[in-house]
Design an enzyme around this catalytic site. Structure first.
Site, PDB file in Angstrom:
ATOM      1  N   SER A  27     -13.913   8.774  32.369  1.00 55.06           N
ATOM      2  CA  SER A  27     -12.699   8.612  33.273  1.00 55.06           C
ATOM      3  C   SER A  27     -11.485   8.714  31.627  1.00 55.06           C
ATOM      4  O   SER A  27     -11.945   8.373  30.761  1.00 55.06           O
ATOM      5  CB  SER A  27     -12.155   7.620  33.648  1.00 55.06           C
ATOM      6  OG  SER A  27     -11.320   7.442  34.098  1.00 55.06           O
ATOM      7  N   TYR A  68     -12.189  -1.104  35.391  1.00 59.61           N
ATOM      8  CA  TYR A  68     -12.794   0.092  35.523  1.00 59.61           C
ATOM      9  C   TYR A  68     -12.849   0.900  34.684  1.00 59.61           C
ATOM     10  O   TYR A  68     -13.740   1.718  34.143  1.00 59.61           O
ATOM     11  CB  TYR A  68     -12.516   0.786  36.586  1.00 59.61           C
ATOM     12  CG  TYR A  68     -12.333   2.326  37.243  1.00 59.61           C
ATOM     13  CD1 TYR A  68     -13.225   3.039  37.702  1.00 59.61           C
ATOM     14  CD2 TYR A  68     -11.222   3.387  36.078  1.00 59.61           C
ATOM     15  CE1 TYR A  68     -13.284   4.856  37.945  1.00 59.61           C
ATOM     16  CE2 TYR A  68     -11.198   4.373  35.951  1.00 59.61           C
ATOM     17  CZ  TYR A  68     -12.940   4.999  36.489  1.00 59.61           C
ATOM     18  OH  TYR A  68     -12.049   6.031  37.295  1.00 59.61           O
TER      19      TYR A  68
END
Length: 267
Positions: A148, A171
């Site tokens: 990501s 995350y």
């Protein structure tokens, strides 16, 4: 005859995509099937995976579904064993599955923080460990881990407004770990001719949230305005990059992090 189509041909190769029926995993599964691979959709939600596999089988090569909890070693090994038993080989592994608690930093407990590490980083480790054992026996294979942009840069907290969709700290920590694990595995598995790369998406538009004014008019607009190409990712934007990494077109690439973010991390 041009060699270009052959570079991207995955005919009869066997590809596992964890989270392969999800919002991003689905387009990854699609392009592998379109290129000729047998795609195995691996996720906890078996019925959803079976439906995705049926759709692919109807249009392309035979696909399959398998139930797996990628945070559990025994479940991951059972997935690997089932695929090898059915198809006799595993050529490609795409680690697209992710799970983790989503809370404000001040409210996140240690257990909730670690949930994303287990659901994003440890799970990637377990799948790579299990599947690479099969790949080693034939001295070939491709592993693609999904990162990501928030494993590369920090979120711009100003773009979220009151949408409540701010990217949580666990995350980003998980995805940063995935990128580094990719580099380590690439050097470790190279003698076995197993290539390991990372595909890192930027923000992709979530149709499920499109009815929420705050998401559509605040977050999506702010995100697009901050992106050099002026928009969020769509339903096909990962296909080309994923196929590049999965195919012999990237034969001399390993240990790389290919960022598909519309230029988000360029400034």
């Amino acid at each position: 005859m041009s060699e270009v189509p052959e570079l991207f041909d995955l005919k009869d190769q066997v590809a596992i995509v964890t989270g392969g029926a999800g919002r991003l995993g689905s387009q990854m599964s699609d392009v592998l099937a379109e290129a000729g691979a047998h795609v195995i959709i691996a996720a906890r939600n078996l019925s959803r995976s079976q439906e995705k596999a049926r759709q692919l089988s109807d249009k392309f090569n035979e696909a399959a579904a398998v139930s797996v909890d990628v945070t559990l070693p025994a479940s991951v090994q059972a997935m690997t064993d089932a695929v090898e038993k059915k198809f006799g080989r595993i050529d490609i592994l795409v680690n697209a599955a992710y799970s983790g608690e989503h809370k404000r930093f001040e409210e996140l407990t240690m257990e909730e923080f670690e949930s994303a590490i287990r659901g994003g980083l440890t799970s990637t480790f377990l799948c790579c460990q299990s599947v690479s054992r099969i790949m080693k026996t034939v001295r070939r294979g491709v592993i693609i881990n999904i990162g990501s942009v928030y494993g590369v840069v920090a979120p711009d907290q100003r773009i979220y407004g009151d949408v409540g969709n701010n990217s949580p700290c666990n995350y980003g920590a998980s995805k940063a770990g995935v990128i580094q694990l990719t580099r380590w595995l690439a050097t470790y598995l190279a003698p076995h001719r197993i290539r390991v790369n990372c595909l890192t998406p930027g923000g992709f538009y979530n149709d499920a949230l499109a009815q929420e004014t705050e998401y559509r008019e605040v977050f999506a607009r702010n995100y697009s305005d901050r992106t050099p190409l002026g928009r969020m990712g769509n339903k096909t934007d990962l296909k080309g990059a994923l196929l590049l990494l999965a195919s012999s077109a990237s034969e001399y690439m390993t240990g790389q992090n290919l960022v598909v973010d519309g230029g988000w991390t360029a400034w």
